[in-house]
Design a protein around this motif. Structure first.
Motif, PDB file in Angstrom:
ATOM      1  N   GLN A 156       0.839  -1.199   0.000  1.00  0.00           N
ATOM      2  CA  GLN A 156       0.000   0.000   0.000  1.00  0.00           C
ATOM      3  C   GLN A 156       0.873   1.247   0.000  1.00  0.00           C
ATOM      4  O   GLN A 156       1.493   1.575   0.989  1.00  0.00           O
ATOM      5  N   GLN A 170      -6.352   2.131   4.373  1.00  0.00           N
ATOM      6  CA  GLN A 170      -7.375   1.087   4.468  1.00  0.00           C
ATOM      7  C   GLN A 170      -8.300   1.406   5.642  1.00  0.00           C
ATOM      8  O   GLN A 170      -7.872   2.008   6.629  1.00  0.00           O
ATOM      9  N   SER A 172      -9.267  -0.652   7.567  1.00  0.00           N
ATOM     10  CA  SER A 172      -8.939  -1.603   8.646  1.00  0.00           C
ATOM     11  C   SER A 172      -8.522  -0.887   9.927  1.00  0.00           C
ATOM     12  O   SER A 172      -8.628  -1.451  11.023  1.00  0.00           O
ATOM     13  N   GLN A 175     -10.830  -1.165  12.737  1.00  0.00           N
ATOM     14  CA  GLN A 175     -10.841  -2.373  13.585  1.00  0.00           C
ATOM     15  C   GLN A 175     -10.194  -2.088  14.932  1.00  0.00           C
ATOM     16  O   GLN A 175     -10.728  -2.418  15.985  1.00  0.00           O
ATOM     17  N   ARG A 196      -4.342   6.075  -1.546  1.00  0.00           N
ATOM     18  CA  ARG A 196      -3.067   5.438  -1.867  1.00  0.00           C
ATOM     19  C   ARG A 196      -2.408   6.167  -3.026  1.00  0.00           C
ATOM     20  O   ARG A 196      -3.090   6.599  -3.962  1.00  0.00           O
ATOM     21  N   GLN A 210     -13.724   1.904   0.849  1.00  0.00           N
ATOM     22  CA  GLN A 210     -13.803   0.540   1.389  1.00  0.00           C
ATOM     23  C   GLN A 210     -14.879   0.475   2.465  1.00  0.00           C
ATOM     24  O   GLN A 210     -15.264   1.493   3.030  1.00  0.00           O
ATOM     25  N   GLU A 212     -15.124  -1.668   5.872  1.00  0.00           N
ATOM     26  CA  GLU A 212     -14.456  -2.619   6.752  1.00  0.00           C
ATOM     27  C   GLU A 212     -15.517  -3.315   7.584  1.00  0.00           C
ATOM     28  O   GLU A 212     -16.497  -2.688   7.997  1.00  0.00           O
ATOM     29  N   PHE A 250      -2.886 -11.443   4.310  1.00  0.00           N
ATOM     30  CA  PHE A 250      -2.925 -10.095   4.895  1.00  0.00           C
ATOM     31  C   PHE A 250      -2.252 -10.210   6.251  1.00  0.00           C
ATOM     32  O   PHE A 250      -2.456 -11.213   6.959  1.00  0.00           O
ATOM     33  N   PHE A 252      -2.853  -8.874   8.975  1.00  0.00           N
ATOM     34  CA  PHE A 252      -3.733  -8.785  10.151  1.00  0.00           C
ATOM     35  C   PHE A 252      -4.745  -9.920  10.242  1.00  0.00           C
ATOM     36  O   PHE A 252      -5.610  -9.924  11.111  1.00  0.00           O
ATOM     37  N   THR A 253      -4.676 -10.883   9.322  1.00  0.00           N
ATOM     38  CA  THR A 253      -5.585 -12.034   9.412  1.00  0.00           C
ATOM     39  C   THR A 253      -4.803 -13.334   9.211  1.00  0.00           C
ATOM     40  O   THR A 253      -3.809 -13.387   8.497  1.00  0.00           O
ATOM     41  N   GLY A 284     -11.237  -8.649   0.510  1.00  0.00           N
ATOM     42  CA  GLY A 284     -10.252  -9.433   1.243  1.00  0.00           C
ATOM     43  C   GLY A 284     -10.811  -9.677   2.636  1.00  0.00           C
ATOM     44  O   GLY A 284     -11.556  -8.869   3.166  1.00  0.00           O
ATOM     45  N   ALA A 285     -10.430 -10.826   3.222  1.00  0.00           N
ATOM     46  CA  ALA A 285     -10.997 -11.142   4.540  1.00  0.00           C
ATOM     47  C   ALA A 285     -10.116 -12.164   5.249  1.00  0.00           C
ATOM     48  O   ALA A 285      -9.106 -12.635   4.706  1.00  0.00           O
ATOM     49  N   GLY A 286     -10.498 -12.513   6.445  1.00  0.00           N
ATOM     50  CA  GLY A 286      -9.760 -13.531   7.176  1.00  0.00           C
ATOM     51  C   GLY A 286     -10.144 -13.560   8.639  1.00  0.00           C
ATOM     52  O   GLY A 286     -10.994 -12.780   9.089  1.00  0.00           O
ATOM     53  N   ALA A 307     -12.631 -10.575   9.926  1.00  0.00           N
ATOM     54  CA  ALA A 307     -12.687  -9.211   9.412  1.00  0.00           C
ATOM     55  C   ALA A 307     -12.720  -9.274   7.896  1.00  0.00           C
ATOM     56  O   ALA A 307     -12.337 -10.273   7.293  1.00  0.00           O
ATOM     57  N   PHE A 308     -13.229  -8.226   7.307  1.00  0.00           N
ATOM     58  CA  PHE A 308     -13.219  -8.167   5.842  1.00  0.00           C
ATOM     59  C   PHE A 308     -13.139  -6.715   5.401  1.00  0.00           C
ATOM     60  O   PHE A 308     -13.495  -5.796   6.147  1.00  0.00           O
ATOM     61  N   GLY A 309     -12.617  -6.524   4.188  1.00  0.00           N
ATOM     62  CA  GLY A 309     -12.559  -5.184   3.608  1.00  0.00           C
ATOM     63  C   GLY A 309     -13.080  -5.256   2.179  1.00  0.00           C
ATOM     64  O   GLY A 309     -12.502  -5.931   1.331  1.00  0.00           O
TER      65      GLY A 309
HETATM   66  N1  DAH Z   1      -7.364  -3.786   4.160  1.00  0.00           N
HETATM   67  C1  DAH Z   1      -7.265  -4.704   3.057  1.00  0.00           C
HETATM   68  C2  DAH Z   1      -6.892  -3.956   1.799  1.00  0.00           C
HETATM   69  O1  DAH Z   1      -7.013  -2.768   1.791  1.00  0.00           O
HETATM   70  C3  DAH Z   1      -8.549  -5.426   2.849  1.00  0.00           C
HETATM   71  C4  DAH Z   1      -8.805  -6.347   3.969  1.00  0.00           C
HETATM   72  C5  DAH Z   1      -8.355  -7.665   3.905  1.00  0.00           C
HETATM   73  C6  DAH Z   1      -9.460  -5.926   5.099  1.00  0.00           C
HETATM   74  C7  DAH Z   1      -8.571  -8.537   4.932  1.00  0.00           C
HETATM   75  C8  DAH Z   1      -9.684  -6.832   6.150  1.00  0.00           C
HETATM   76  C9  DAH Z   1      -9.230  -8.122   6.022  1.00  0.00           C
HETATM   77  O2  DAH Z   1     -10.319  -6.484   7.250  1.00  0.00           O
HETATM   78  O3  DAH Z   1      -9.455  -8.988   7.057  1.00  0.00           O
HETATM   79  O4  DAH Z   1      -6.489  -4.554   0.868  1.00  0.00           O
END
Ligand code: DAH
Length: 339
Positions: A156, A170, A172, A175, A196, A210, A212, A250, A252-253, A284-286, A307-309
């Motif tokens: 990023q 992000q 995120s 979170q 970005r 995004q 989140e 990612f 964070f996941t 994206g998630a995890g 979490a997911f974005g």
């Molecule tokens: N922050 C990530 C991005 O900008 C997207 C993302 C991926 C957010 C996984 C999340 C996550 O919360 O768990 O590409």
């Protein structure tokens, strides 16, 4: 004298006939009938007449006077009526003329899609939160398990405002802020702008959006993540939509996934929109990394979360078949009016 009277009368009649304004008529009235007017003046000349002629002549002058008087009055009324008619004509409103239309604003397509997404997640019990666009390194990277010098920072390209201040790359970051201030169970989404230093092209913009999502509770598993995201995809893209989870990374996941949905343009056969693959990546998630939970003061041995974005811009361009992301930000009314 008789001839003179007749001549004055004729002149007066002619003049009155020709008059075209109320002012002109009034001037004529004064000229012929006023105290010093011509017809009045003739009365004064009657001294030279014989006593028998005097009353006759007087009668004639008076007749002439009342004749002209009446004429003046009539003409005055005529002109007045004409003036009123003209005035009314000038003031008429043509009710058949097309009205001025007032332009009404509409929702930007990004907001329409965002509203739909908020509805979907709220119906699943998520709160909607807001976060700052100017963030610190701490929230945007550090507590998301991306320490300084971590290679993932290269994913990023960041706009720096100062040593520690950045434009969030992000959502995120939300979170961390949420876990610091709320106790589990947590179920939130945080939509917003992210930034970005990307090269601008048909699919990249330095500003984009995004959403989140974060869920933290006891016993949360990958099945919950799949269930929520599948439900979301079907509500946004339609009930036949298939969802594919691809392993990814990612910081964070752990584990991390990227989620694709069947292309809404071709239904999965492959087309220009999905570049022939039949799939479109939407998020994206995890499972929230234990390090992240720990740094935010939540015990990873007791709680787990996912979490997911989601990329809002991609969702919007695919839904409305918009070929260039830049159209979303140029605010060209001809484009925006189509939605
Ligand atoms: N922050 C990530 C991005 O900008 C997207 C993302 C991926 C957010 C996984 C999340 C996550 O919360 O768990 O590409």
């Amino acid at each position: 004298m008789k001839e003179k009277l007749e001549a004055i009368k004729q002149a007066a009649v002619e003049a009155v006939k020709k008059a075209i304004s109320e002012k002109e008529i009034e001037d004529l009235r004064v000229l012929y009938l006023g105290k010093k007017g011509e017809l009045t003046a003739i009365l004064k000349q009657m001294g030279g007449l014989s006593p028998e002629e005097r009353p006759k002549m007087g009668q004639l002058v008076n007749d002439a006077k009342s004749y002209v008087e009446e004429l003046v009055l009539k003409k005055k009324e005529e002109l007045k009526a004409k003036a009123t008619e003209l005035k009314l004509k000038a003031e008429t409103i043509d009710i058949t003329m097309p009205a001025k239309t007032r332009e009404t604003g509409k929702l930007h397509p990004l907001n329409t899609v965002l509203d739909d997404m908020i509805d979907i997640f709220q119906s699943m019990g998520f709160d909607v939160l807001d976060g700052p666009e100017v963030e610190t390194d701490h929230y945007n990277f550090e507590c998301l398990n991306v320490p300084a010098d971590h290679p993932a920072r290269d994913m990023q390209d960041t706009f720096y405002l100062g040593e520690n201040l950045i434009l969030r790359t992000q959502t995120s970051a939300a979170q961390v802020r949420t876990m610091e201030t709320r106790k589990p169970p947590i179920r939130i989404i945080c939509p917003g702008r992210v930034f970005r230093a990307d090269e601008v092209d048909a699919t990249h913009s330095p500003v984009f959006h995004q959403i989140e999502g974060l869920v933290v509770d006891k016993g949360i598993t990958m099945c919950d993540l799949k269930g929520v995201l599948e439900q979301f995809a079907r509500e946004i893209y339609g009930p036949e939509t298939k969802v594919k989870f691809r392993p990814s990374f990612f910081p964070f996941t752990e584990p991390s996934v990227e989620v694709d949905v069947t292309c809404s343009e071709c239904g999965g056969k492959g087309c220009r929109v999905c570049k022939g693959s039949g799939w479109i990546e939407i998020l994206g998630a995890g499972m929230v990394h234990p390090n992240v939970l720990r740094m935010c003061g939540i015990d990873p041995d007791v709680y787990s979360g996912f979490a997911f974005g989601i990329g809002l811009d991609r969702l919007t361009t695919t839904r409305y078949k918009i070929s260039d992301i830049r159209l979303l930000f140029e605010n060209d009314k001809r484009f925006l009016e189509q939605f």
